[in-house]
Enzyme design. Structure first.
Site, PDB file in Angstrom:
ATOM      1  CG  ASP A 249      -1.875   0.999   1.378  1.00 18.36           C
ATOM      2  OD1 ASP A 249      -2.924   0.882   0.815  1.00 18.36           O
ATOM      3  OD2 ASP A 249      -1.712   2.172   1.530  1.00 18.36           O
ATOM      4  CG  ASN A 257      -4.848  11.406  -5.208  1.00 16.18           C
ATOM      5  OD1 ASN A 257      -4.235  11.460  -6.243  1.00 16.18           O
ATOM      6  ND2 ASN A 257      -5.471  10.163  -4.886  1.00 16.18           N
ATOM      7  CG  HIS A 262      -7.797  13.068  -8.234  1.00 21.18           C
ATOM      8  ND1 HIS A 262      -7.905  11.939  -7.278  1.00 21.18           N
ATOM      9  CD2 HIS A 262      -8.520  14.361  -7.688  1.00 21.18           C
ATOM     10  CE1 HIS A 262      -8.695  12.445  -6.383  1.00 21.18           C
ATOM     11  NE2 HIS A 262      -9.320  13.520  -6.508  1.00 21.18           N
ATOM     12  CG  ASP A 266      -4.660   8.819 -11.881  1.00 22.89           C
ATOM     13  OD1 ASP A 266      -4.908   8.438 -10.924  1.00 22.89           O
ATOM     14  OD2 ASP A 266      -5.359   9.254 -12.751  1.00 22.89           O
ATOM     15  CD  GLU A 292      -4.596   4.268  -1.268  1.00 19.60           C
ATOM     16  OE1 GLU A 292      -4.795   4.625  -0.298  1.00 19.60           O
ATOM     17  OE2 GLU A 292      -5.447   4.100  -2.035  1.00 19.60           O
TER      18      GLU A 292
END
Length: 380
Positions: A249, A257, A262, A266, A292
């Site tokens: 994770d 973010n 965003h 990404d 994630e």
């Protein structure tokens, strides 16, 4: 109404979260109606889901959107990056300081659905045409073979009765020329059918890849991992090999973010995915499990060997210095935490997934950026 109006009326705390089995902090000890006690999230999965539900609730409240299956799905897609068209529509509105309305969301969602449906229809039409052409070519070939056999039999019978040897030779030559011309025509038809069959196979393979791969990272998705896990478990058990599973994770991903946006988030997801994917081979499988989080399956390596492979990858990721190329701002150190478990240490392979998940939670609790080995299950 302001887009980010903090004075919006809030619904009672016992509501949306309770429907999904989570209670807010003020509800932990409430059981005044005699129902089941609320679930207190403890594992990373539960905590992540609780946080996501909080974010979804806030999204609907801030933008004054009614609670429905559609708005819940839209909020989920926006917050998890599941629908790029919806994300861009909402971000554009926020940047323009315009309200987020239900018609706007429906339009964005419908455009995506229309594009997906049109793409699917195109694929289906192509498959239907390929199948029809192939069927037609094979039918013609079969019919031609039958015609050849009948014509050849008739000519042989006629030639046996003919007294003139020269006539026999001419008849045979004419028959051979006719058969050669028809054969060439059929060869061309069959060659086209072969190419169409290859195209059909490629279309099917592409459709299968799209169904089993994450569109952002290119990694196998959760569905593909489930199938892989089942197959690798059976194979490792039959061969008497080791099998380890790990959850990874990204640390502080929400902060990435929130700070960089965003799109930048990404890109970070893709970088981490590429780093983890370098471990992949026929005995190591990496998939995006959702959000994630990634999952890694390692066969033929002991728990310690699997830990070393994963920890080396974690170390290489932590050493990288990532820059947001859109703004030239540094992301800072991007790391991930992981929990790893020996699948065969548990009686049920699903218990091994739970053990790896708990180990991931310990890695997060104890400072992040580390790989923690799951505790051995205690026998009753």
């Amino acid at each position: 109404m302001s887009v980010q109006d903090p004075s919006l009326p809030r619904r009672p705390a016992k509501g949306l979260l309770d429907w999904f089995g989570f209670a807010g902090p003020s509800d932990v000890n409430h059981d005044s109606e005699g129902g089941s006690p609320p679930i207190v999230p403890t594992t990373p999965h539960q905590i992540a889901r609780k946080q996501l539900m909080d974010d979804i609730t806030n999204f609907l409240l801030v933008h004054d959107l009614e609670v429905s299956s559609f708005t819940l799905q839209v909020a989920h897609d926006y917050l998890t990056g599941g629908n790029r068209r919806v994300i861009r529509a909402i971000d554009d509105q926020l940047q323009a300081r315009e309200p987020i309305t239900l018609p706007l969301l429906k339009k964005a969602a419908e455009e995506k659905g229309a594009n997906q449906n049109e793409a699917m229809h195109r694929l289906m039409r192509r498959l239907e045409n390929d199948i029809e052409d192939f069927s037609k070519a094979t039918t013609e070939a079969s019919s031609a073979t039958t015609d050849y056999n009948e014509a050849l039999a008739a000519h042989v019978n006629d030639l046996d009765k003919a007294p003139d040897e020269h006539l026999k030779r001419e008849e045979l030559l004419d028959l051979a020329r006719s058969m050669l011309e028809r054969t060439r025509s059929l060869e061309e038809d069959m060659a086209r059918s072969a190419e169409q069959t290859k195209a059909l196979r490629r279309s099917l393979e592409e459709a299968r890849r799209n169904a089993d791969h994450d569109h952002l990272t290119g990694l196998p998705n959760r569905r593909a991992f489930e199938a892989c896990f089942e197959a690798e478990y059976a194979s490792a058990k039959t061969r008497g090999e080791h099998l380890c599973v790990a959850f990874c994770d990204i640390d502080h991903f929400k902060r990435i973010n929130d700070t960089h946006g965003h799109d930048a988030g990404d890109r970070v997801l893709k970088v981490v995915a590429e780093t983890l994917a370098r471990m992949s081979d026929d005995r190591c499988h990496v998939a995006r499990h959702g959000g994630e989080e990634f999952v890694v399956l390692l066969r033929g390596r002991s728990l310690h060997e699997a830990w070393e492979i994963l920890d080396d990858t974690r170390h290489r990721m932590a050493e990288r210095k990532l820059i947001n190329r859109a703004t030239e701002a540094a992301f800072g150190q991007v790391t991930f935490s992981a929990g790893i478990a020996d699948v065969f240490a548990s009686e049920d392979p699903r218990d091994a997934l739970s053990a790896a998940d708990k180990a991931l939670y310990k890695a997060k609790e104890s400072g992040r950026n580390k790989v923690v080995v799951a505790e051995k299950p205690t026998k009753a």
